[in-house]
Design an enzyme around this catalytic site. Structure first.
Site, mmCIF file in Angstrom:
data_model
loop_
_atom_site.group_PDB
_atom_site.id
_atom_site.type_symbol
_atom_site.label_atom_id
_atom_site.label_comp_id
_atom_site.label_asym_id
_atom_site.label_seq_id
_atom_site.Cartn_x
_atom_site.Cartn_y
_atom_site.Cartn_z
ATOM 1 N N GLU A 113 0.811 -1.222 0.000
ATOM 2 C CA GLU A 113 0.000 0.000 0.000
ATOM 3 C C GLU A 113 0.848 1.277 0.000
ATOM 4 O O GLU A 113 0.310 2.387 -0.110
ATOM 5 C CB GLU A 113 -0.925 0.003 1.232
ATOM 6 C CG GLU A 113 -2.118 -0.934 1.143
ATOM 7 C CD GLU A 113 -1.788 -2.405 1.303
ATOM 8 O OE1 GLU A 113 -0.867 -2.723 2.076
ATOM 9 O OE2 GLU A 113 -2.433 -3.245 0.646
ATOM 10 N N VAL A 154 9.660 -6.121 4.330
ATOM 11 C CA VAL A 154 9.038 -7.256 3.637
ATOM 12 C C VAL A 154 9.990 -8.449 3.762
ATOM 13 O O VAL A 154 11.156 -8.367 3.354
ATOM 14 C CB VAL A 154 8.757 -6.937 2.152
ATOM 15 C CG1 VAL A 154 7.881 -8.038 1.542
ATOM 16 C CG2 VAL A 154 8.081 -5.580 1.997
ATOM 17 N N ILE A 155 9.488 -9.522 4.366
ATOM 18 C CA ILE A 155 10.323 -10.695 4.633
ATOM 19 C C ILE A 155 9.849 -11.858 3.780
ATOM 20 O O ILE A 155 8.642 -12.141 3.707
ATOM 21 C CB ILE A 155 10.272 -11.060 6.135
ATOM 22 C CG1 ILE A 155 10.809 -9.883 6.961
ATOM 23 C CG2 ILE A 155 11.090 -12.322 6.413
ATOM 24 C CD1 ILE A 155 10.678 -10.047 8.453
ATOM 25 N N HIS A 174 4.168 -14.447 -2.652
ATOM 26 C CA HIS A 174 3.626 -13.181 -2.154
ATOM 27 C C HIS A 174 4.729 -12.137 -1.985
ATOM 28 O O HIS A 174 4.557 -10.964 -2.334
ATOM 29 C CB HIS A 174 2.919 -13.440 -0.817
ATOM 30 C CG HIS A 174 2.019 -12.331 -0.390
ATOM 31 N ND1 HIS A 174 0.924 -11.926 -1.121
ATOM 32 C CD2 HIS A 174 2.042 -11.513 0.704
ATOM 33 C CE1 HIS A 174 0.324 -10.926 -0.494
ATOM 34 N NE2 HIS A 174 0.986 -10.654 0.606
ATOM 35 N N ASP A 220 7.209 -18.505 2.263
ATOM 36 C CA ASP A 220 7.268 -19.701 1.427
ATOM 37 C C ASP A 220 6.501 -19.538 0.115
ATOM 38 O O ASP A 220 6.483 -20.439 -0.708
ATOM 39 C CB ASP A 220 6.681 -20.899 2.195
ATOM 40 C CG ASP A 220 7.562 -21.263 3.378
ATOM 41 O OD1 ASP A 220 8.778 -20.992 3.309
ATOM 42 O OD2 ASP A 220 7.027 -21.792 4.366
ATOM 43 N N THR A 221 5.875 -18.396 -0.081
ATOM 44 C CA THR A 221 5.056 -18.224 -1.284
ATOM 45 C C THR A 221 5.599 -17.084 -2.140
ATOM 46 O O THR A 221 6.523 -16.373 -1.731
ATOM 47 C CB THR A 221 3.597 -17.870 -0.903
ATOM 48 O OG1 THR A 221 3.598 -16.562 -0.331
ATOM 49 C CG2 THR A 221 3.033 -18.862 0.094
HETATM 50 N N1 INI Z 1 3.519 -6.627 3.895
HETATM 51 C C1 INI Z 1 4.695 -6.168 4.341
HETATM 52 O O1 INI Z 1 4.908 -4.956 4.440
HETATM 53 N N2 INI Z 1 5.685 -7.053 4.684
HETATM 54 C C2 INI Z 1 5.522 -8.410 4.586
HETATM 55 O O2 INI Z 1 6.467 -9.154 4.924
HETATM 56 C C3 INI Z 1 4.276 -8.891 4.108
HETATM 57 N N3 INI Z 1 4.046 -10.314 4.005
HETATM 58 O O3 INI Z 1 4.943 -11.101 4.356
HETATM 59 O O4 INI Z 1 2.992 -10.750 3.597
HETATM 60 C C4 INI Z 1 3.261 -7.954 3.758
HETATM 61 N N4 INI Z 1 2.063 -8.356 3.304
HETATM 62 C C5 INI Z 1 0.896 -7.499 3.277
HETATM 63 C C6 INI Z 1 0.819 -6.662 2.010
HETATM 64 O O5 INI Z 1 1.773 -5.619 2.011
HETATM 65 C C7 INI Z 1 -0.564 -6.012 1.872
HETATM 66 O O6 INI Z 1 -0.803 -5.207 2.995
HETATM 67 C C8 INI Z 1 -1.682 -7.037 1.737
HETATM 68 O O7 INI Z 1 -1.408 -7.941 0.675
HETATM 69 C C9 INI Z 1 -3.034 -6.330 1.453
HETATM 70 O O8 INI Z 1 -2.976 -5.618 0.224
#
Ligand code: INI
Length: 158
Positions: A61, A84-85, A91, A88-89
């Site tokens: 966001e 952001v870490i 994502h 396993d996916t």
């Molecule tokens: N957002 C992060 O800032 N860091 C992360 O490590 C992370 N993981 O691991 O999922 C993460 N996910 C949420 C993403 O940024 C969004 O807020 C979500 O997908 C909703 O749009």
């Protein structure tokens, strides 16, 4: 004889307001990045009242909020902070890549300098190391880079 000119941004107090756009995801590390960024700004003479903190849910966001802040015309520079870490996916790739590319697009679209203090790490240890312990504080670095870019852009435009 003419000589070439070198135009470099300095670290003098920059003019204008600065926004920090930070995510709440992994907030115990992001909070350290925010502390580092504020520390750098204050040490370079930026006043507390010229710094706004904008919070978003996650790294994904960050770009839209940074772009929206830039479009208000209230800010001369924006620091983006998050952690952001890798999991396993896939994502991770979407969040980390989308964030970095989105921030780049936002600054090019608005002409407001933005720096990327969003950690993208393999694991929690790397993230902790870069948010104020053994590998420094990337929030501090992102704030210092922003000051340099704000002053550089001013010099280029002058
Ligand atoms: N957002 C992060 O800032 N860091 C992360 O490590 C992370 N993981 O691991 O999922 C993460 N996910 C949420 C993403 O940024 C969004 O807020 C979500 O997908 C909703 O749009």
């Amino acid at each position: 004889m003419t000589t070439s000119r070198e135009i470099v941004g300095d670290l003098m107090t920059p003019k204008g307001n600065i926004a920090i756009v930070a995510s709440r995801f992994n907030d115990f590390m992001v909070d350290k990045l925010i502390d580092g960024a504020k520390d750098a700004l204050l040490r370079h003479g930026v006043k507390e009242e010229n710094i706004d903190l904008i919070k978003v849910p996650g790294g994904y966001e960050i770009p839209l909020a940074a772009q929206a802040a830039a479009k208000t015309g209230r800010y001369s520079g924006i620091i983006t902070l998050g952690v952001v870490i890798r999991g396993d996916t896939a994502h991770f790739d979407y969040v980390a890549g989308g964030c970095a590319q989105g921030v780049m697009q936002a600054q090019l679209k608005t002409d407001i300098p933005m720096t990327l203090g969003v950690l993208t790490t393999e694991n929690m240890e790397q993230a902790i190391a870069r948010s104020g312990s053994t590998a420094g504080n990337k929030g501090f670095e992102a704030a210092t880079a922003l000051i340099e870019m704000m002053n550089l852009l001013r010099k280029i435009h002058d």
